[in-house]
Design a protein around this motif. Sequence first.
Motif, short mmCIF file in Angstrom:
data_model
loop_
_atom_site.label_atom_id
_atom_site.label_comp_id
_atom_site.label_asym_id
_atom_site.label_seq_id
_atom_site.Cartn_x
_atom_site.Cartn_y
_atom_site.Cartn_z
N THR A 1 73.18 37.67 88.15
CA THR A 1 73.43 39.05 88.56
C THR A 1 72.12 39.80 88.68
O THR A 1 71.93 40.61 89.60
CB THR A 1 74.35 39.74 87.55
N LYS B 1 82.82 31.77 98.54
CA LYS B 1 82.89 32.25 97.16
C LYS B 1 83.99 31.48 96.45
O LYS B 1 83.69 30.65 95.59
CB LYS B 1 83.17 33.77 97.12
N ASP C 1 82.52 29.00 93.75
CA ASP C 1 82.38 29.74 92.47
C ASP C 1 83.62 29.48 91.60
O ASP C 1 83.51 29.01 90.46
CB ASP C 1 82.22 31.21 92.85
N ASN C 2 84.81 29.76 92.15
CA ASN C 2 86.03 29.67 91.35
C ASN C 2 86.30 28.22 90.93
O ASN C 2 86.76 27.96 89.82
CB ASN C 2 87.23 30.21 92.14
N HIS D 1 89.99 36.52 83.85
CA HIS D 1 89.13 37.69 83.79
C HIS D 1 89.41 38.58 82.57
O HIS D 1 88.49 39.03 81.91
CB HIS D 1 89.28 38.51 85.07
N ASN E 1 83.61 31.25 79.47
CA ASN E 1 82.43 30.76 80.21
C ASN E 1 81.28 31.76 80.18
O ASN E 1 80.12 31.39 80.15
CB ASN E 1 82.82 30.40 81.65
N GLY F 1 77.94 31.72 82.02
CA GLY F 1 78.67 31.83 83.28
C GLY F 1 78.30 30.68 84.20
O GLY F 1 77.68 29.70 83.79
N HIS F 2 78.70 30.83 85.45
CA HIS F 2 78.50 29.74 86.40
C HIS F 2 77.02 29.49 86.65
O HIS F 2 76.21 30.40 86.55
CB HIS F 2 79.15 30.07 87.75
N1 3DD Z 1 80.91 34.91 87.03
C1 3DD Z 1 80.88 33.64 86.61
N2 3DD Z 1 79.62 33.25 86.36
C2 3DD Z 1 78.82 34.32 86.64
C3 3DD Z 1 77.42 34.50 86.60
N3 3DD Z 1 76.59 33.51 86.24
N4 3DD Z 1 76.91 35.70 86.94
C4 3DD Z 1 77.72 36.72 87.32
C5 3DD Z 1 79.09 36.61 87.40
C6 3DD Z 1 79.64 35.39 87.06
C7 3DD Z 1 82.12 35.63 87.40
C8 3DD Z 1 82.28 35.38 88.88
O1 3DD Z 1 82.70 34.04 89.01
C9 3DD Z 1 83.32 36.20 89.55
O2 3DD Z 1 83.32 35.74 90.84
C10 3DD Z 1 84.69 36.02 89.02
O3 3DD Z 1 84.93 36.52 87.94
O4 3DD Z 1 85.54 35.50 89.79
#
Ligand code: 3DD
Length: 425
Positions: free
Chosen positions: A61, A184, A188-189, A299, A344, A350-351
Amino acid sequence: MDEKKGYYKVKDLSLAKEGKLKIEWAESRMPVLMALREKYKKSKPFKGFTIAGCLHVTKETAVLVKTFAEAGAQVSWSGCNPLSTQDDIAAALAADGISIFAWHGMNVKEFYWCIDQTLKFKPHLTLDDGADLIFTLHNKHSQLIPNVIGGTEETTTGVHRLRAMAKNGALKYPVIAVNDAETKWDFDNVYGTGQSTIDGILRATSVLFAGKNVVVAGYGHCGRGVAMRAKGLGANVIVTEVKPTAALKATLEGFRVMKMDDAAKIGDIFITATGVKDVIVERHFLKMKDGAIVCNTGHYDCEINIPQLKKHARTVREIRKDNEEYTLKNGNRIYLLAKGRLVNLAAAEGHPSEVMDMSFANQFMAQLRLVELFKQGKRLDNQVYDIPPEQDEYIASLKLATMGYSIDKLTKEQIAYINDYSAGT
Ligand code: 3DD
């Protein structure tokens, strides 16, 4: 360290140096977003615009925030979960002059106080992960709405909330659903959540996955990723679902499918990824084996009914970081990770940067589209909009190129063939 006097609140500014290094690490693994930063750092298209963001404060972020700032934006930021802020990252952003209000372990009152502070900057643009900022703006600071030209939403749960708001005519400015971009959600998911959820569980327990019965509640994009990665570690994966098509997909992937009432008796590790509340409730806790591990990667922290777990607990103690041992009256011990919040981000980082690279390239391009429309004197309706497919292709192509891959191209004849419906057998 370039400490600008600004308005911010973080846990400990002295962590900035450590955070700065982690951000540089992430920058080295987010080539698409860094290419966008390079492309726009001269023209500064966001100059004169203020972005208020409410999204997990992680090293990835921070790369997005710095990219907005380099592109001319004034940025105010809060975390979108009380347990997901990385304090060294928040410190590094504050030291860089970003107006950030975020620290790990805040309570709900402090969480909304932080959002309020970001809104003091009278944003033109909002960026959400779970829609708490946009919801607060609509319900508590509606006088600021005329100043807002649009927003974006990062996650599935938030998009659902906003589509419901739009349907009821309650949405007062246009929002782009970044979550629904293929580059995304399908990365990501699935791959992000899959890996980072296991990461969070391992950091909080260091248990062996091989041979364990791992119960994944919810077989959507996130659940699918978690099930795939647990299987990769040798776990016996059980899926619970309410959606027949999702459950069917899980069976064809070779996972056992059953009701939570049955899975509760045999599960060793439980992971909720449904976006719904009360997935694991008291009757399930009472059936669980001694030593069962329970966590959530959705979430919000509503998927595991913690008040009901507390009700049946004789004692509670933190046995290791992000891991609380609940000893029930029946003598069995249940281990709740990260207080039921998304494991996570609350128990790990996080990811991975590589997958957030595409999510956040979508964020940057969606926000840029809102600004460009504004500069052309245009404004979208107060609805939730999808990312244009060409943006997905552009980001995926950039990503492939940074990974050193090249792919085939359709010839003119092939394009003609695809468009020629008369061509049959
Ligand atoms: N989210 C997961 N890992 C993250 C990271 N390394 N930085 C910022 C946000 C991060 C949450 C996202 O995957 C968001 O897209 C979600 O919650 O779906």
